[in-house]
Design an enzyme around this catalytic site. Structure first.
Site, PDB file in Angstrom:
ATOM      1  N   HIS A 197       0.818  -1.208   0.000  1.00 15.94           N
ATOM      2  CA  HIS A 197       0.000   0.000   0.000  1.00 15.94           C
ATOM      3  C   HIS A 197       0.858   1.266   0.000  1.00 15.94           C
ATOM      4  O   HIS A 197       2.029   1.249   0.386  1.00 15.94           O
ATOM      5  CB  HIS A 197      -0.943  -0.009   1.192  1.00 15.94           C
ATOM      6  CG  HIS A 197      -2.023  -1.041   1.067  1.00 15.94           C
ATOM      7  ND1 HIS A 197      -3.047  -1.148   1.975  1.00 15.94           N
ATOM      8  CD2 HIS A 197      -2.255  -2.005   0.142  1.00 15.94           C
ATOM      9  CE1 HIS A 197      -3.866  -2.118   1.624  1.00 15.94           C
ATOM     10  NE2 HIS A 197      -3.384  -2.668   0.506  1.00 15.94           N
TER      11      HIS A 197
ATOM     12  N   CYS B  22      -2.186  -0.407   7.453  1.00 16.14           N
ATOM     13  CA  CYS B  22      -1.449   0.834   7.188  1.00 16.14           C
ATOM     14  C   CYS B  22      -1.592   1.800   8.357  1.00 16.14           C
ATOM     15  O   CYS B  22      -0.646   2.513   8.692  1.00 16.14           O
ATOM     16  CB  CYS B  22      -1.920   1.469   5.885  1.00 16.14           C
ATOM     17  SG  CYS B  22      -1.321   0.573   4.435  1.00 16.14           S
TER      18      CYS B  22
ATOM     19  N   GLU C 102       0.883   3.947   1.848  1.00 13.80           N
ATOM     20  CA  GLU C 102       1.421   4.396   3.136  1.00 13.80           C
ATOM     21  C   GLU C 102       2.675   3.609   3.499  1.00 13.80           C
ATOM     22  O   GLU C 102       3.672   4.186   3.954  1.00 13.80           O
ATOM     23  CB  GLU C 102       0.368   4.217   4.240  1.00 13.80           C
ATOM     24  CG  GLU C 102      -0.914   4.984   3.995  1.00 13.80           C
ATOM     25  CD  GLU C 102      -1.990   4.194   3.258  1.00 13.80           C
ATOM     26  OE1 GLU C 102      -3.175   4.454   3.501  1.00 13.80           O
ATOM     27  OE2 GLU C 102      -1.639   3.309   2.437  1.00 13.80           O
TER      28      GLU C 102
ATOM     29  N   CYS D 289      -6.077   1.607   5.451  1.00  9.25           N
ATOM     30  CA  CYS D 289      -6.615   0.336   5.937  1.00  9.25           C
ATOM     31  C   CYS D 289      -6.072   0.101   7.349  1.00  9.25           C
ATOM     32  O   CYS D 289      -5.211   0.840   7.835  1.00  9.25           O
ATOM     33  CB  CYS D 289      -6.211  -0.808   4.996  1.00  9.25           C
ATOM     34  SG  CYS D 289      -4.461  -1.236   5.058  1.00  9.25           S
TER      35      CYS D 289
END
Length: 165
Positions: free
Chosen positions: A74, A105, A76, A102
């Site tokens: 992801h 993250c 992040e 999410c």
């Protein structure tokens, strides 16, 4: 004389950068961008994409487990890992993210010392908000910045001409 456009706020500026970064994402399920900022300086950027050397979802398809693509890292996480790779502390920084992080993250951002998360788009239901609250990480939701870039080449050319006189 043309009207001078108002400069974007810092929040909109960094979110527009995150939007641009998200264009590099390689998973068609979601394009997400993240910009880590401290003292109005960009520390790193990240987008969701495959690990170095692996195939990309857009080329080979997503690897879905429990309705999540596990091929991608992801945005992040990629932004945090860029700082780690280059020896840059993320402590006390702000994460500008195109989507609500999410749960995983969120945990990574908290552990990396992020003090604030700024978003304009929600993600599906996660525990992120609860984790952020427990860790005293502020979430700010703002309106999506305009998608346009106001690059003023016309006034630049006019100024250049007047400087030659």
């Amino acid at each position: 004389m043309s009207k001078i456009k108002k400069r974007p706020s810092w929040d909109h500026y960094f979110l527009k950068v995150a939007m641009l970064v998200s264009e590099r994402a390689t998973c068609p399920r979601m394009h997400c961008g993240c910009v880590l900022v401290r003292d109005k300086q960009i520390l790193s950027t990240g987008y969701n994409g495959s690990i170095p050397g692996d195939e990309h979802c857009e080329d080979d398809g997503c690897m879905i487990v429990d309705n999540h693509c596990i091929r991608t890292i992801h945005a992040e996480m990629n932004a945090i890992l860029q700082c780690s790779t280059h020896g840059i502390s993320t402590s006390g920084s702000i994460a500008y993210v195109t989507n609500m992080p999410c749960t995983n993250c969120a945990k990574a951002l908290i552990t990396a010392g992020i003090k604030e998360v700024v978003i304009f788009s929600e993600y599906h239901d996660t525990l992120a908000e609860q984790f952020f609250e427990k860790a005293n990480v502020m979430i700010r939701r703002i309106k999506m910045p305009p998608k346009t870039i106001h690059y003023d080449l016309k006034n630049y050319a006019s100024a250049k001409k007047s400087n030659k006189k």
